[in-house]
Design a protein around this motif. Structure first.
Motif, PDB file in Angstrom:
ATOM      1  N   ALA A 153      -7.242  10.937  -8.012  1.00 28.55           N
ATOM      2  CA  ALA A 153      -6.302   9.811  -7.966  1.00 28.55           C
ATOM      3  C   ALA A 153      -5.205  10.054  -6.945  1.00 28.55           C
ATOM      4  O   ALA A 153      -4.811   9.147  -6.194  1.00 28.55           O
ATOM      5  N   ASP A 154      -4.690  11.302  -6.907  1.00 31.59           N
ATOM      6  CA  ASP A 154      -3.652  11.645  -5.931  1.00 31.59           C
ATOM      7  C   ASP A 154      -4.166  11.503  -4.507  1.00 31.59           C
ATOM      8  O   ASP A 154      -3.477  10.978  -3.625  1.00 31.59           O
ATOM      9  N   LEU A 197       0.818  -1.213   0.000  1.00 31.41           N
ATOM     10  CA  LEU A 197       0.000   0.000   0.000  1.00 31.41           C
ATOM     11  C   LEU A 197       0.854   1.267   0.000  1.00 31.41           C
ATOM     12  O   LEU A 197       0.497   2.268  -0.631  1.00 31.41           O
ATOM     13  N   ILE A 198       1.971   1.213   0.693  1.00 35.75           N
ATOM     14  CA  ILE A 198       2.874   2.369   0.708  1.00 35.75           C
ATOM     15  C   ILE A 198       3.395   2.665  -0.697  1.00 35.75           C
ATOM     16  O   ILE A 198       3.609   3.836  -1.064  1.00 35.75           O
ATOM     17  N   ALA A 199       3.569   1.641  -1.509  1.00 35.27           N
ATOM     18  CA  ALA A 199       4.109   1.811  -2.856  1.00 35.27           C
ATOM     19  C   ALA A 199       3.081   2.339  -3.854  1.00 35.27           C
ATOM     20  O   ALA A 199       3.442   2.694  -4.990  1.00 35.27           O
ATOM     21  N   LEU A 200       1.815   2.438  -3.480  1.00 39.22           N
ATOM     22  CA  LEU A 200       0.746   2.751  -4.422  1.00 39.22           C
ATOM     23  C   LEU A 200       0.933   4.063  -5.197  1.00 39.22           C
ATOM     24  O   LEU A 200       0.687   4.098  -6.411  1.00 39.22           O
ATOM     25  N   GLN A 235      -1.567   5.106   1.022  1.00 38.19           N
ATOM     26  CA  GLN A 235      -0.182   5.109   1.475  1.00 38.19           C
ATOM     27  C   GLN A 235      -0.106   5.363   2.987  1.00 38.19           C
ATOM     28  O   GLN A 235       0.648   4.694   3.708  1.00 38.19           O
ATOM     29  N   ILE A 236      -0.886   6.331   3.460  1.00 37.82           N
ATOM     30  CA  ILE A 236      -0.899   6.642   4.896  1.00 37.82           C
ATOM     31  C   ILE A 236      -1.335   5.427   5.704  1.00 37.82           C
ATOM     32  O   ILE A 236      -0.703   5.056   6.703  1.00 37.82           O
ATOM     33  N   PHE A 237      -2.414   4.787   5.273  1.00 36.92           N
ATOM     34  CA  PHE A 237      -2.916   3.649   6.037  1.00 36.92           C
ATOM     35  C   PHE A 237      -2.019   2.429   5.892  1.00 36.92           C
ATOM     36  O   PHE A 237      -1.970   1.586   6.796  1.00 36.92           O
ATOM     37  N   GLY A 238      -1.283   2.340   4.794  1.00 37.76           N
ATOM     38  CA  GLY A 238      -0.270   1.290   4.683  1.00 37.76           C
ATOM     39  C   GLY A 238       0.823   1.455   5.712  1.00 37.76           C
ATOM     40  O   GLY A 238       1.280   0.482   6.326  1.00 37.76           O
TER      41      GLY A 238
END
Length: 447
Positions: free
Chosen positions: A408-409, A332-335, A416-419
């Protein structure tokens, strides 16, 4: 003299074939209960764009209403959990299912932003105790070292709702409107309540049956329950303050925020952020749940076998859970750096699938460390506290989408935050959760 046939499965309270199947029949019915419960949650995300257009709502307002679902979710989860220490889960589950139907009536009769808000708050209150009570009712039929797979099946209800029910709801919303989808789910709750009234009952490991027989329980069942249950009581604050309980709460809290973001915003992300059609976005809503279902069923089956073979819970369950959360959070961080829509869908789906393994695993940890007589209350508080994340996560995502340069951003930043939060949760689980140690500690305070 009459003789009794024996069975090789210690979970089965009766030698007859019907009795042997009963634990799984009850579990199956409770899975349906959870499917309806999660479909009620998911329908709001599926209908979000239609609601925005029909009622003139902004993304921030949709996010606020999505969070409002959890305003009373935690309170009722805690209160009903403690009530279930004294009242049969059969009747609690029946009342909850009836309440789901009633809470959806106002928005069907007079649609507005206000009635939608009130209806979602009331529905959240009625659904707050649902997962914990379904889990507690399922655990009444299985010994603790065999609860991993049943817990995964209960949690798979969320996945099945998004895999099988979400596409149907998406088609209903597109063809007949969001009101038809809400009405369909209200009737489903009513139908389940009727079926549960006829079939539902307590199992041989129910906390109420560990003390005395009930009309639905044979002498053999009562003896088995007394012989195998942790029939003692400790001050509840000692359970809640064990490192394992705190670690389980914090770890699942981290992931539940992600769960509520997916429920509220995933179809909108697929549609607005990645460019898929509304029907396709609703149909793909179930993809993360496909991954979750595969991970949960596979891993819990393996860990239950390891537990029955003598492996410790920390090695069989805790370390595996932390590792899965690290994989999920990392994806998720890589999204934000993934440009291809199809690859982004895969990353979200697989990341979610690994992260949510913590939900059934930590439920079994809570069941393992606490006395049977206090299991319902402990599970009620546990699941209610993780639900607090639902007050925050959807609203944060809505604000990010409104303030971002493009939808999309905003969506990718939210995931990313929740990852990152999931990664922190993995560390907490690995450091704090030690079921064997804390179970022994609590026995020292038994009364």
């Amino acid at each position: 003299m009459a003789t009794h046939a024996t069975t090789s499965d210690p979970n089965l309270a009766s030698p007859t074939a019907g009795r042997q199947r009963l634990p799984w029949v009850i579990t199956g019915l409770l899975v349906v209960f959870v499917i309806i419960n999660w479909a009620d949650k998911a329908v709001f995300g599926i209908a979000a764009q239609s609601l925005k257009e029909d009622l003139g709502l902004s993304s921030s307002t949709i996010g606020f209403i999505g969070s409002a679902f959890f305003f009373l979710f935690t309170v009722t989860g805690i209160v009903v959990g403690f009530i279930a220490n004294r009242i049969s889960t059969k009747w609690i589950l029946f009342v909850l299912a009836i309440a789901w139907t009633l809470t959806q009536v106002p928005v069907l009769l007079a649609a507005s932003a206000t009635t939608l808000l009130v209806s979602r708050i009331a529905l959240g209150a009625a659904e707050g105790p649902a997962t914990s009570m379904a889990t507690a009712a399922t655990f009444e039929w299985f010994k603790k070292e065999r609860q991993g797979l049943p817990a995964a099946l209960i949690n798979s209800g969320a996945s099945i709702a998004k895999i099988a029910i979400a596409p149907i709801l998406a088609v209903i919303v597109v063809n007949w409107g969001w009101r038809a989808a809400f009405l369909t789910l209200a009737l489903a709750g009513l139908g389940w309540a009727a079926a549960w009234l006829l079939i539902g009952r307590q199992g041989p490991y129910a906390q109420h049956q560990s003390k005395q027989a009930t009309p639905e329980t044979s002498d053999e069942q009562s003896a088995a329950a007394i012989g195998t249950s942790d029939n003692f009581t400790v001050p509840f604050w000692r359970i809640a303050l064990t490192p394992s309980y705190l670690g389980a709460v914090l770890g699942t809290f981290a992931v539940y925020g992600l769960v509520t973001v997916v429920l509220t915003w995933l179809p909108s992300y697929f549609e607005e952020g990645l460019g898929f059609s509304r029907v396709a976005a609703g149909s793909m809503f179930g993809l993360p749940s496909v991954a979750a279902l595969m991970v949960m069923i596979t891993v819990t089956t393996i860990t239950d076998r390891r537990m029955r073979a003598g492996a410790g819970s920390r090695a069989a369950r805790v370390w595996v859970t932390a590792a899965a959360m690290i994989v999920g959070g990392g994806l998720l961080i890589a999204l934000p750096w993934i440009e291809l829509p199809t690859v982004a869908v895969v990353a979200v789906s697989v990341g979610y699938g690994f992260a949510v393994l913590v939900l059934p695993m930590m439920s079994t940890v809570v069941s393992e460390i606490c006395p049977t007589n206090q299991r319902a209350g402990a599970l009620g508080l546990f699941i209610a506290l993780q639900g607090v994340a639902g007050l925050i996560a959807p609203a944060v995502t809505g604000a990010l989408v409104d303030s971002a340069v493009t939808p999309a951003d905003g969506y990718s930043q939210s995931f990313q935050i929740f990852g990152a939060v999931v990664l922190v949760g993995a560390i907490v689980v690995a450091l704090l959760v030690h079921p064997e140690r804390d179970s022994l500690r609590l026995r020292k305070f038994a009364s």
